[in-house]
Motif scaffolding. Structure first.
Motif, mmCIF file in Angstrom:
data_model
loop_
_atom_site.group_PDB
_atom_site.id
_atom_site.type_symbol
_atom_site.label_atom_id
_atom_site.label_comp_id
_atom_site.label_asym_id
_atom_site.label_seq_id
_atom_site.Cartn_x
_atom_site.Cartn_y
_atom_site.Cartn_z
ATOM 1 N N TYR A 176 1.936 -2.536 -4.728
ATOM 2 C CA TYR A 176 0.874 -2.020 -5.586
ATOM 3 C C TYR A 176 -0.177 -1.319 -4.724
ATOM 4 O O TYR A 176 -0.520 -1.782 -3.638
ATOM 5 C CB TYR A 176 0.213 -3.137 -6.399
ATOM 6 C CG TYR A 176 -0.766 -2.593 -7.417
ATOM 7 C CD1 TYR A 176 -2.139 -2.744 -7.242
ATOM 8 C CD2 TYR A 176 -0.307 -1.898 -8.521
ATOM 9 C CE1 TYR A 176 -3.029 -2.225 -8.181
ATOM 10 C CE2 TYR A 176 -1.184 -1.390 -9.463
ATOM 11 C CZ TYR A 176 -2.537 -1.543 -9.283
ATOM 12 O OH TYR A 176 -3.412 -1.030 -10.190
ATOM 13 N N SER A 226 -5.669 -15.559 -2.737
ATOM 14 C CA SER A 226 -4.516 -15.004 -3.459
ATOM 15 C C SER A 226 -3.214 -15.595 -2.951
ATOM 16 O O SER A 226 -2.284 -15.862 -3.729
ATOM 17 C CB SER A 226 -4.492 -13.479 -3.316
ATOM 18 O OG SER A 226 -5.662 -12.905 -3.850
ATOM 19 N N LEU A 228 -0.369 -15.103 -5.925
ATOM 20 C CA LEU A 228 -0.584 -13.949 -6.793
ATOM 21 C C LEU A 228 0.350 -12.802 -6.403
ATOM 22 O O LEU A 228 0.754 -12.666 -5.249
ATOM 23 C CB LEU A 228 -2.038 -13.472 -6.693
ATOM 24 C CG LEU A 228 -3.111 -14.457 -7.149
ATOM 25 C CD1 LEU A 228 -4.490 -13.815 -7.080
ATOM 26 C CD2 LEU A 228 -2.829 -14.956 -8.570
ATOM 27 N N SER A 229 0.675 -11.968 -7.357
ATOM 28 C CA SER A 229 1.501 -10.795 -7.105
ATOM 29 C C SER A 229 0.679 -9.736 -6.372
ATOM 30 O O SER A 229 -0.562 -9.827 -6.313
ATOM 31 C CB SER A 229 2.019 -10.218 -8.427
ATOM 32 O OG SER A 229 0.937 -9.678 -9.178
ATOM 33 N N ARG A 263 -0.113 -6.722 -7.314
ATOM 34 C CA ARG A 263 -1.079 -6.117 -8.242
ATOM 35 C C ARG A 263 -2.268 -7.045 -8.480
ATOM 36 O O ARG A 263 -3.433 -6.607 -8.474
ATOM 37 C CB ARG A 263 -0.387 -5.785 -9.563
ATOM 38 C CG ARG A 263 -1.325 -5.188 -10.609
ATOM 39 C CD ARG A 263 -0.619 -5.007 -11.944
ATOM 40 N NE ARG A 263 0.345 -3.931 -11.879
ATOM 41 C CZ ARG A 263 0.072 -2.663 -12.192
ATOM 42 N NH1 ARG A 263 -1.147 -2.330 -12.589
ATOM 43 N NH2 ARG A 263 1.017 -1.749 -12.130
ATOM 44 N N GLU A 264 -1.989 -8.316 -8.691
ATOM 45 C CA GLU A 264 -3.072 -9.279 -8.940
ATOM 46 C C GLU A 264 -3.965 -9.420 -7.716
ATOM 47 O O GLU A 264 -5.187 -9.557 -7.834
ATOM 48 C CB GLU A 264 -2.478 -10.639 -9.331
ATOM 49 C CG GLU A 264 -1.767 -10.621 -10.690
ATOM 50 C CD GLU A 264 -0.976 -11.893 -10.934
ATOM 51 O OE1 GLU A 264 -0.602 -12.557 -9.934
ATOM 52 O OE2 GLU A 264 -0.723 -12.224 -12.110
ATOM 53 N N THR A 265 -3.372 -9.384 -6.520
ATOM 54 C CA THR A 265 -4.161 -9.503 -5.292
ATOM 55 C C THR A 265 -5.081 -8.311 -5.115
ATOM 56 O O THR A 265 -6.273 -8.451 -4.796
ATOM 57 C CB THR A 265 -3.219 -9.625 -4.082
ATOM 58 O OG1 THR A 265 -2.381 -10.764 -4.247
ATOM 59 C CG2 THR A 265 -4.018 -9.760 -2.794
ATOM 60 N N ASP A 280 -6.161 -6.248 -7.468
ATOM 61 C CA ASP A 280 -7.186 -6.301 -8.516
ATOM 62 C C ASP A 280 -8.281 -7.298 -8.159
ATOM 63 O O ASP A 280 -9.478 -7.064 -8.417
ATOM 64 C CB ASP A 280 -6.544 -6.678 -9.852
ATOM 65 C CG ASP A 280 -5.694 -5.556 -10.426
ATOM 66 O OD1 ASP A 280 -4.878 -5.825 -11.324
ATOM 67 O OD2 ASP A 280 -5.855 -4.403 -9.965
ATOM 68 N N ALA A 281 -7.906 -8.435 -7.565
ATOM 69 C CA ALA A 281 -8.902 -9.438 -7.162
ATOM 70 C C ALA A 281 -9.826 -8.884 -6.097
ATOM 71 O O ALA A 281 -11.054 -9.105 -6.128
ATOM 72 C CB ALA A 281 -8.195 -10.698 -6.665
#
Length: 701
Positions: A350, A522, A527-528, A530-532, A534-535
């Motif tokens: 991502y 993360s 976390l994936s 993308r989630e990382t 975004d965080a």
């Protein structure tokens, strides 16, 4: 009043003239550079085409010589009786598809019962029938022929120049070899006739330009084969031959380029390729004319705009409208710039980019090719349009260079040379390039002054990298390439300084420690990517608060998940009997991967064709080498890598043979690479560490 108007026009006219001169100079330099590059390309292509023709002719000649050598014992054994000679000659014709006739001229009175002269001849006609004749007699005393006399004196084998011979009026060249009895005395001269009528079509097949053509000359300069009169007028061909023989100056046929290549052994024929320079550079000249037209149009538009702005410079309303127009164009430029970035992200990758202004100088990119994942992150010095323009150029160059190169240091080096070429604004770029092999987990990377990435496995740490200089500083900079073996589920996080140097209202930077804290959190929560990302974006924006964004913000996170990998290797010597071992190896690979029969058969055929070409042609004559074949698969695609240390040769540069021609008209060579391209999804070549490396990849899901 007229004098005032004239003086007001002088600066505007001067600007137009200066712009015209500058653009024309740039155009001239570009024209000369493109013309030079096109000339180099023509030189390389003509050399490759001639070498291909030379190889085809030498192959036929060598095959004929081999036929003579392999059957010489049988022929000598047949000399015990004059009638058995015919069957021996017939076997020579059957043993070689290029041989259309065979003859033996015996020394006088070799067979006393027959008489002084005896020259049995066997010839194959066009309808496939075989004629047996004794051609010696009062009207044909071969003992007076120059070839026979030369053979008696030299006792050596030789080739004769082609002549029209036989009832079919074929173009025949003869390979003659003396035969000796057990005491070492010459008893006969054996000759094999090969049909060379196909040479003219072969030399002039796949002509790149309508007026280009190929010739074949003897070492004395006699024309053996050339284009038909329908292709090129015979008068022009004759003049070229006269030029090559030194009897006419090259100006006798204006505007031509002649390239030659000779056979390395007897009969030392010479292959000639002739090009019309007007055709070679036609597109460049057309481009030059178009550029001149566009220059005039651009100057007219420039003059009009200068006059328009000069007359309306004091009008605030129009200035406001102009400002709005510029803002709109910048918004379009922003959208275009963002459209250049990847839009679709795999589950384990991502990326994120947020420009500080309408357009920015950050970039990231990634794509997968031949089982490798190529990625980059860069930060152009400065902001706004200049940085965005340089970013766009770097993005395009990265894609173009990495399509043919997998070495990160080479990619960075070429990028640096291009940026330094016309870097009048002294802009520089921090850049990080990586190449991850999905099959092995080996990560190769090169860092050009960029921030060190974070490595996420059991813990979060900075990747130990050499900084190197940024791009655009010095054109001859040497960039070090490094590598790292990644284990499964290892992640790499890349970013620009817009993340670590993000400022809040108190002028405090977000900093690398905060980045590491978010990454550790993360990682602990699995976390994936993308989630990382975004965080991290949320944390940075919460930290900055209401403070304006000071720099472009870019992040890229990729996770290595190899899955179920499959690897096999076989080592082969360059002997034809090794093909059976290769076939068994390919069968085992396809069976282990449980491939569909039709797909497996096609891939085996493509790989075997490429390996056989290496066995037959990669190493010089009488030198045995080694060929390695690697089979790698991640259960989604299968990659075969063929490695040899033979003569450098790029099969992907060979023009594939046309399958629309019949077998007699089709030139030798090119079918193998055509077959591989049709069967495999991708075929790529590189020269690496003095080895030829050919990669064939196929999706198997």
């Amino acid at each position: 009043m007229k004098s005032l108007k004239t003086r007001s026009w002088l600066p505007r006219f001067g600007i137009v003239v200066m712009a015209a001169v500058l653009v024309e100079l740039i155009s001239v330099v570009q024209y000369r550079r493109v013309r030079s590059m096109l000339a180099e390309e023509m030189e390389l292509r003509s050399h490759a085409a001639m070498q291909s023709r030379v190889n085809e002719i030498e192959h036929v000649l060598s095959l004929t010589e081999t036929t003579m050598a392999e059957n010489e014992g049988y022929v000598l054994h047949s000399l015990s009786h004059p009638d058995s000679v015919y069957s021996a000659l017939a076997s020579l014709i059957d043993d070689n598809p290029y041989v259309v006739g065979a003859r033996i001229a015996f020394i006088p009175y070799f067979y006393p019962s027959i008489g002084r002269l005896y020259e049995p001849c066997v010839r194959e006609s066009r309808d496939g029938s075989v004629l047996f004749t004794q051609i010696a007699g009062p009207d044909h005393d071969y003992t007076r022929d120059e070839d026979y006399i030369w053979a008696l004196d030299s006792l050596m084998a030789f080739w004769t120049d082609p002549v029209l011979d036989g009832p079919d009026s074929l173009s025949i060249s003869t390979y003659s070899k003396p035969l000796f009895n057990s005491k070492g005395k010459m008893v006969a001269l054996c000759g094999l006739d090969i049909d060379l009528s196909w040479l003219g079509d072969t030399l002039n097949a796949h002509r790149r330009f309508p007026s280009s053509f190929g010739l074949l000359l003897t070492k004395e300069g006699k024309l053996l084969a050339g284009p038909s009169d329908l292709q090129i007028p015979g008068e022009e061909v004759h003049k070229v031959v006269e030029i090559l023989n030194g009897r006419l100056p090259e100006s006798a046929v204006p505007g031509i380029a002649i390239r030659t290549a000779a056979l390395d052994k007897d009969p030392y024929w010479e292959v000639v390729m002739v090009y019309k320079t007007d055709e070679v550079f036609a597109r460049v000249k057309k481009m030059r004319r178009q550029q001149f037209f566009y220059l005039l149009l651009a100057l007219a538009i420039l003059a009009f705009m200068i006059n328009l702005f000069a007359r309306n410079e004091r009008k605030l309303r129009e200035a406001t409208v102009e400002q709005a127009r510029i803002s709109g164009e910048l918004e379009v430029a922003r959208n275009i710039q963002l459209e250049m970035l990847p839009k679709e992200f795999p589950a384990d990758v991502y990326g994120f980019l947020e420009p500080a202004r309408e357009v920015g100088g950050d970039l990231f990119d990634f794509y997968r090719r031949d089982g490798k994942f190529f990625f980059c992150v860069g930060d152009v010095s400065g902001k706004g349009v200049p940085a965005a323009m340089l970013m766009s150029m770097i993005h395009s160059l990265f894609r173009m260079i990495s399509q043919k190169q997998e070495s990160p240091s080479h990619i960075v080096r070429v990028l640096n040379e291009e940026i330094c070429r016309d870097n009048r604004s002294n802009m520089f770029v921090t850049f990080f390039v990586g190449c991850l092999d999905f099959y092995t987990g080996k990560l190769r990377f090169c860092n050009a002054g960029h921030d060190k990435p974070f490595l996420l496995n059991d813990s979060v740490s900075l990747l130990p990298v050499k900084s190197n200089l940024p791009l655009g500083v010095f054109p001859d900079t040497d960039f070090a390439e490094e590598s790292l073996q990644l284990s499964a589920d290892t992640s790499l996080f890349l970013y620009t300084d817009g993340l670590t140097e993000a400022m809040n209202t108190s002028r405090e930077a977000f900093g690398r420690p905060r980045v590491q804290e978010v990454l550790e959190d993360s990682l602990s929560r699995s976390l994936s990517p993308r989630e990382t990302v975004d965080a991290l974006s949320r944390s940075a924006h919460e930290f900055v608060g209401t403070a304006p964004q000071s720099d472009d913000l870019t992040m890229l996170l990729l996770r290595y998940r190899p899955g179920d990998l499959f690897c096999r290797i076989i080592s082969l010597s360059t002997r034809t009997e090794e093909v059976s071992r290769l076939n068994d190896f390919l069968k085992d690979v396809c069976a282990d991967l449980k491939l569909e029969h039709k797909m497996a058969l096609g891939m085996r055929l493509a790989v075997e064709e490429m390996v056989v070409n290496v066995i037959n042609y990669a190493y010089p004559e009488n030198r045995e080498g080694t060929v390695f074949v690697y089979a790698d698969s991640d259960r989604k695609e299968l990659r075969f890598t063929i490695v040899d240390s033979g003569t450098p040769f790029d099969p992907t540069a060979v023009i594939p043979a046309s399958t629309t021609l019949d077998a007699e008209s089709r030139p030798i060579g090119g079918l193998g690479i055509l077959l591989a391209r049709k069967i495999m999804d991708s075929v790529s070549y590189c020269r690496k560490e003095n080895n030829n490396v050919l990669t064939l990849t196929k999706s198997i899901v």
